[in-house]
Motif scaffolding. Structure first.
Motif, PDB file in Angstrom:
ATOM      1  N   LYS A 105      37.775  31.770  51.442  1.00 50.87           N
ATOM      2  CA  LYS A 105      37.857  31.682  49.994  1.00 50.87           C
ATOM      3  C   LYS A 105      37.803  33.071  49.363  1.00 50.87           C
ATOM      4  O   LYS A 105      37.074  33.953  49.827  1.00 50.87           O
ATOM      5  N   THR A 163      36.791  36.147  47.205  1.00 54.57           N
ATOM      6  CA  THR A 163      35.479  36.584  46.731  1.00 54.57           C
ATOM      7  C   THR A 163      35.574  37.472  45.498  1.00 54.57           C
ATOM      8  O   THR A 163      34.552  37.902  44.949  1.00 54.57           O
ATOM      9  N   ALA A 164      36.801  37.746  45.052  1.00 51.09           N
ATOM     10  CA  ALA A 164      37.017  38.588  43.878  1.00 51.09           C
ATOM     11  C   ALA A 164      38.430  38.346  43.359  1.00 51.09           C
ATOM     12  O   ALA A 164      39.288  37.833  44.082  1.00 51.09           O
ATOM     13  N   GLN A 195      42.801  38.731  45.091  1.00 57.71           N
ATOM     14  CA  GLN A 195      42.893  38.519  46.531  1.00 57.71           C
ATOM     15  C   GLN A 195      43.849  37.380  46.892  1.00 57.71           C
ATOM     16  O   GLN A 195      44.547  37.437  47.912  1.00 57.71           O
ATOM     17  N   PHE A 213      40.584  32.948  42.626  1.00 59.30           N
ATOM     18  CA  PHE A 213      39.162  33.259  42.578  1.00 59.30           C
ATOM     19  C   PHE A 213      38.470  32.520  41.448  1.00 59.30           C
ATOM     20  O   PHE A 213      37.424  31.903  41.632  1.00 59.30           O
ATOM     21  N   ASN A 214      39.067  32.577  40.257  1.00 59.11           N
ATOM     22  CA  ASN A 214      38.421  31.951  39.101  1.00 59.11           C
ATOM     23  C   ASN A 214      39.331  30.952  38.391  1.00 59.11           C
ATOM     24  O   ASN A 214      39.013  30.501  37.292  1.00 59.11           O
ATOM     25  N   ALA A 238      30.526  37.015  37.802  1.00 56.03           N
ATOM     26  CA  ALA A 238      30.693  37.445  39.192  1.00 56.03           C
ATOM     27  C   ALA A 238      30.867  38.952  39.324  1.00 56.03           C
ATOM     28  O   ALA A 238      30.571  39.524  40.370  1.00 56.03           O
TER      29      ALA A 238
END
Length: 278
Positions: free
Chosen positions: A116, A118-119, A122, A147-148, A277
């Motif tokens: 998954k 992480t930022a 990606q 990511f989001n 995050a």
């Protein structure tokens, strides 16, 4: 104060176009934001500029032409609106190699084997969908950062072709940073395997990942966004024109990114999730 300033800009734009602002205010009475109204008016102004030999104008020259008419807007905003509405320089559109009938091989589903994100930057994913208006069908392409779940690029066109999805990708690249080797996940459609699209991926150091044939769940996050868009906006109203459809969808995307609570993100918005995050 901010709302009044946007309303004054809309009136100013409409005066330069020689049209009545009543239609835009009618949309506002039905809940469309002042920002979306102003975007819609700017799109119409861009279309007025982008005719004849001026169809060779890209965003920088269109921006200069609008500024010469005392229309207040940034170059970045003009670039976004042109990409979102499929308005582009005919000179660039007809460059040798811009369009090609070639198709790449189907890429592996790299995303399925990857951890998954992480930022931001990606893992990206894209797809397109059909929207109905009184003027006829219009297609929307969207790009999400996985990511989001933020919608970072989009485009509208009356044709579902490689130019539509490439425009949405180019908007994402212009407005968002991404890591070298960022994954871009899509389905196996010919548009995503076209030379023009694959060349854009390679030049941007993005790695192509594709869903298995007939398996839309492999691109679940983009499918989920389109489902939410249709349930919360598209199925709730009838769009009278292409411009209204695009304006309302863009307005919804802003809400989706900034304010909508996402259960998969712990009931915060994509922007809020990223702020926490970072």
């Amino acid at each position: 104060m901010e709302k009044n300033r946007h309303q004054h800009k809309v009136v100013h734009l409409c005066r330069h176009l020689g049209v009545s602002p009543s239609g835009f205010y009618d949309w506002q009475d039905r809940g469309l934001s002042a920002r979306a109204l102003e975007d819609a008016a700017l799109v119409e102004a861009i279309k007025v500029v982008h005719v004849g030999h001026k169809r060779n104008y890209g965003a920088p020259r269109v921006h200069k032409a609008l500024k010469n008419q005392n229309l207040s807007c940034s170059k970045r905003r003009v670039n976004r609106l042109m990409k979102a509405n499929g308005i582009q320089s005919t000179y660039h559109a007809s460059r040798p190699g811009r369009r090609s009938g070639g198709y790449a091989e189907v890429a592996d589903n790299v995303l399925a084997e990857s951890p998954k994100a992480t930022a931001p930057g990606q893992q990206w994913a894209g797809d397109m969908t059909y929207l109905k208006t009184a003027q006829g069908p219009i297609y929307m392409a969207a790009v999400l950062d996985l990511f989001n779940r933020e919608v970072i690029g989009w485009g509208f066109s009356r044709a579902h072709d490689a130019d539509l999805i490439t425009g949405a990708l180019e908007m994402s690249l212009a407005l968002q940073e991404n890591d070298s080797g960022c994954l871009f996940h899509s389905d196996q459609g010919s548009e995503y395997r076209s030379d023009i699209y694959q060349d854009t991926l390679r030049k941007s150091d993005l790695i192509s990942s594709m869903s298995r044939a007939g398996t839309p769940t492999d691109n679940a996050f983009v499918e989920s966004f389109f489902g939410t868009l249709k349930n919360e906006l598209v199925h709730q109203m009838t769009f009278s024109s292409y411009v209204e459809c695009a304006a309302r969808v863009i307005d919804y995307v802003a809400f989706y990114n900034e304010d909508r609570l996402h259960s998969s993100l712990g009931y915060v918005s994509p922007k809020a999730y990223q702020r926490v995050a970072s």
